[in-house]
Design an enzyme around this catalytic site. Structure first.
Site, PDB file in Angstrom:
ATOM      1  N   SER A  32     -43.543   8.827 -11.379  1.00 20.59           N
ATOM      2  CA  SER A  32     -44.841   9.508 -11.319  1.00 20.59           C
ATOM      3  C   SER A  32     -45.818   8.702 -10.488  1.00 20.59           C
ATOM      4  O   SER A  32     -46.021   7.514 -10.727  1.00 20.59           O
ATOM      5  CB  SER A  32     -45.447   9.658 -12.722  1.00 20.59           C
ATOM      6  OG  SER A  32     -44.610  10.411 -13.538  1.00 20.59           O
ATOM      7  N   HIS A  64     -41.646  16.076 -10.268  1.00 19.39           N
ATOM      8  CA  HIS A  64     -40.384  15.329 -10.281  1.00 19.39           C
ATOM      9  C   HIS A  64     -39.302  16.132  -9.567  1.00 19.39           C
ATOM     10  O   HIS A  64     -38.417  16.709 -10.206  1.00 19.39           O
ATOM     11  CB  HIS A  64     -39.928  15.025 -11.707  1.00 19.39           C
ATOM     12  CG  HIS A  64     -40.757  14.022 -12.430  1.00 19.39           C
ATOM     13  ND1 HIS A  64     -40.605  12.666 -12.263  1.00 19.39           N
ATOM     14  CD2 HIS A  64     -41.763  14.167 -13.302  1.00 19.39           C
ATOM     15  CE1 HIS A  64     -41.486  12.032 -13.007  1.00 19.39           C
ATOM     16  NE2 HIS A  64     -42.203  12.921 -13.651  1.00 19.39           N
ATOM     17  N   ARG A  84     -36.738  11.474 -10.998  1.00 17.48           N
ATOM     18  CA  ARG A  84     -35.636  11.016 -11.826  1.00 17.48           C
ATOM     19  C   ARG A  84     -35.419  11.981 -12.979  1.00 17.48           C
ATOM     20  O   ARG A  84     -36.241  12.857 -13.238  1.00 17.48           O
ATOM     21  CB  ARG A  84     -35.943   9.625 -12.380  1.00 17.48           C
ATOM     22  CG  ARG A  84     -37.274   9.541 -13.140  1.00 17.48           C
ATOM     23  CD  ARG A  84     -37.349   8.384 -14.126  1.00 17.48           C
ATOM     24  NE  ARG A  84     -37.093   7.053 -13.612  1.00 17.48           N
ATOM     25  CZ  ARG A  84     -37.994   6.229 -13.087  1.00 17.48           C
ATOM     26  NH1 ARG A  84     -39.258   6.616 -12.978  1.00 17.48           N
ATOM     27  NH2 ARG A  84     -37.670   5.016 -12.682  1.00 17.48           N
ATOM     28  N   THR A  85     -34.306  11.806 -13.656  1.00 16.53           N
ATOM     29  CA  THR A  85     -34.046  12.548 -14.888  1.00 16.53           C
ATOM     30  C   THR A  85     -34.521  11.705 -16.066  1.00 16.53           C
ATOM     31  O   THR A  85     -34.225  10.516 -16.143  1.00 16.53           O
ATOM     32  CB  THR A  85     -32.541  12.841 -15.025  1.00 16.53           C
ATOM     33  OG1 THR A  85     -32.143  13.649 -13.915  1.00 16.53           O
ATOM     34  CG2 THR A  85     -32.239  13.577 -16.317  1.00 16.53           C
ATOM     35  N   HIS A  86     -35.314  12.319 -16.954  1.00 16.13           N
ATOM     36  CA  HIS A  86     -35.831  11.604 -18.127  1.00 16.13           C
ATOM     37  C   HIS A  86     -35.002  11.922 -19.370  1.00 16.13           C
ATOM     38  O   HIS A  86     -34.441  13.012 -19.501  1.00 16.13           O
ATOM     39  CB  HIS A  86     -37.286  11.998 -18.387  1.00 16.13           C
ATOM     40  CG  HIS A  86     -38.247  11.462 -17.372  1.00 16.13           C
ATOM     41  ND1 HIS A  86     -38.509  12.104 -16.182  1.00 16.13           N
ATOM     42  CD2 HIS A  86     -39.004  10.329 -17.363  1.00 16.13           C
ATOM     43  CE1 HIS A  86     -39.388  11.392 -15.488  1.00 16.13           C
ATOM     44  NE2 HIS A  86     -39.709  10.311 -16.173  1.00 16.13           N
ATOM     45  N   GLU A 185     -48.167   8.135 -26.818  1.00 17.24           N
ATOM     46  CA  GLU A 185     -48.211   7.387 -28.074  1.00 17.24           C
ATOM     47  C   GLU A 185     -49.458   7.739 -28.882  1.00 17.24           C
ATOM     48  O   GLU A 185     -50.459   8.196 -28.354  1.00 17.24           O
ATOM     49  CB  GLU A 185     -48.231   5.874 -27.785  1.00 17.24           C
ATOM     50  CG  GLU A 185     -46.961   5.352 -27.173  1.00 17.24           C
ATOM     51  CD  GLU A 185     -46.764   5.827 -25.736  1.00 17.24           C
ATOM     52  OE1 GLU A 185     -47.768   5.933 -24.997  1.00 17.24           O
ATOM     53  OE2 GLU A 185     -45.608   6.098 -25.369  1.00 17.24           O
ATOM     54  N   SER A 204     -39.440   5.899 -19.112  1.00 20.46           N
ATOM     55  CA  SER A 204     -38.311   5.788 -18.172  1.00 20.46           C
ATOM     56  C   SER A 204     -37.918   4.329 -17.995  1.00 20.46           C
ATOM     57  O   SER A 204     -38.311   3.461 -18.774  1.00 20.46           O
ATOM     58  CB  SER A 204     -38.710   6.388 -16.815  1.00 20.46           C
ATOM     59  OG  SER A 204     -39.687   5.578 -16.188  1.00 20.46           O
ATOM     60  N   ASN A 227     -52.905   5.385 -16.422  1.00 24.42           N
ATOM     61  CA  ASN A 227     -53.887   5.638 -17.493  1.00 24.42           C
ATOM     62  C   ASN A 227     -53.926   4.447 -18.438  1.00 24.42           C
ATOM     63  O   ASN A 227     -52.948   3.714 -18.571  1.00 24.42           O
ATOM     64  CB  ASN A 227     -53.524   6.908 -18.278  1.00 24.42           C
ATOM     65  CG  ASN A 227     -52.105   6.858 -18.845  1.00 24.42           C
ATOM     66  OD1 ASN A 227     -51.133   7.181 -18.159  1.00 24.42           O
ATOM     67  ND2 ASN A 227     -51.989   6.444 -20.090  1.00 24.42           N
TER      68      ASN A 227
HETATM   69  I1  8IG Z   1     -47.800   8.354 -16.238  1.00 23.84           I
HETATM   70  O1  8IG Z   1     -49.520   6.345 -21.575  1.00 23.84           O
HETATM   71  C1  8IG Z   1     -47.569   7.803 -18.122  1.00 23.84           C
HETATM   72  N1  8IG Z   1     -46.389   7.880 -18.704  1.00 23.84           N
HETATM   73  N2  8IG Z   1     -45.195   6.762 -23.049  1.00 23.84           N
HETATM   74  N3  8IG Z   1     -47.391   6.554 -22.309  1.00 23.84           N
HETATM   75  C2  8IG Z   1     -46.093   6.891 -22.084  1.00 23.84           C
HETATM   76  N4  8IG Z   1     -45.666   7.347 -20.922  1.00 23.84           N
HETATM   77  C3  8IG Z   1     -46.572   7.461 -19.948  1.00 23.84           C
HETATM   78  C4  8IG Z   1     -47.919   7.142 -20.098  1.00 23.84           C
HETATM   79  C5  8IG Z   1     -48.355   6.647 -21.364  1.00 23.84           C
HETATM   80  N5  8IG Z   1     -48.536   7.372 -18.944  1.00 23.84           N
END
Ligand code: 8IG
Length: 264
Positions: A32, A64, A84-86, A185, A204, A227
């Site tokens: 991302s 993606h 990618r594959t998550h 989270e 990932s 973020n």
């Molecule tokens: I972009 O704050 C991204 N991916 N787990 N937490 C998790 N995955 C994320 C976050 C995040 N920001």
């Protein structure tokens, strides 16, 4: 009987046919916020849809795309995965690490794994790149099948991290914690991450890094903090803001990767 390694060898053969490139040297997985950085890496000589390669799952998330490019950069052939594959896509850990195994079968000796993630350090403004020093895998999964006890000491190559800091001495390092997702989270979970020594949270990278090491690749991990982690500011998390931060940081991330890759 078809092992994941056999399937990866088949994908690598097909990749060679479709790209006209027999051997690739360095694999990059763009997560991302990193996709627009691809143009800074070199000259794209071929683009293949992962749908045309054996073993790849169909992509599930906007931003993606299931595409792989062969990029010529100086003397090196880069194999660049645009997305990618998550694990949260539900297709299993074999699918998650198939790209890295395909890269190994295609001849790559180094995997550069990038991602977008949340940052716990308030000093990391959205758009900050951080080197992954180590990880904590909270997925409860391993990509390794059978009793193969792979050493993960120095999983994220200190040689490659040192080289990145020669390019940009201001780069910080952190411990990346992978959650299964796809939800972000809770603030309490971020409190746990802090308590166990995590600095970055995402969905990932750790499983791919383990599979890369199993396959004998040297691994570089770079996170783009898109973020602040949940509960560390008063703001809720928003996927569109995450994507926008990535777009805004793309030029800088492209310059960073463009400077690092030739030194690998
Ligand atoms: I972009 O704050 C991204 N991916 N787990 N937490 C998790 N995955 C994320 C976050 C995040 N920001």
């Amino acid at each position: 009987m078809s092992t994941p390694q056999h399937l990866a060898a088949e994908a690598a053969d097909r990749l060679g046919e479709l790209t006209g490139v027999d051997k690739h040297d360095v694999a990059l997985v763009l997560g991302s916020g990193w996709l627009p950085a691809v143009d800074a890496l070199g000259t794209s000589t071929a683009e293949v849809s992962t749908a045309d390669l054996p073993g790849f799952a169909a992509p599930a998330v906007a931003g993606h795309a299931g595409k792989v490019r062969s990029v010529r950069a100086g003397e090196q052939n880069l194999l660049v995965f645009l997305g990618r594959t998550h694990l949260y896509e539900g297709d299993g850990v074999r699918s998650v690490v198939h790209g890295v195994r395909t890269a190994a079968a295609a001849g790559c000796r180094v995997a550069v794994l990038t991602n977008g993630c949340g940052g716990l350090n308030p000093a990391w403004a959205p758009g900050t790149a951080v080197l992954i020093r180590d990880h904590i895998n909270l997925t409860g999964e391993s990509p390794i099948e059978g009793a193969h006890f792979v050493d993960l000491t120095d999983l994220y190559s200190s040689r490659l991290r040192g080289l990145c800091r020669e390019v940009d001495p201001a780069l910080d390092e952190g411990v990346y914690v992978q959650f299964p997702g796809p939800h972000y989270e809770t603030p309490a979970e971020i409190g746990m991450v802090r308590a166990i020594g995590g600095d970055l949270v995402g969905m990932s990278t750790t499983l791919e890094a383990i599979a890369a090491r199993e396959a004998g690749l040297e691994v570089l991990g770079i996170s783009l903090v898109t973020n602040h982690a949940a509960g560390t500011t008063g703001e809720p998390l928003d996927h569109d803001e995450v994507l926008e931060t990535g777009r805004a940081a793309a030029t800088r991330m492209g310059a960073l990767l463009g400077a690092i890759v030739p030194r690998i």
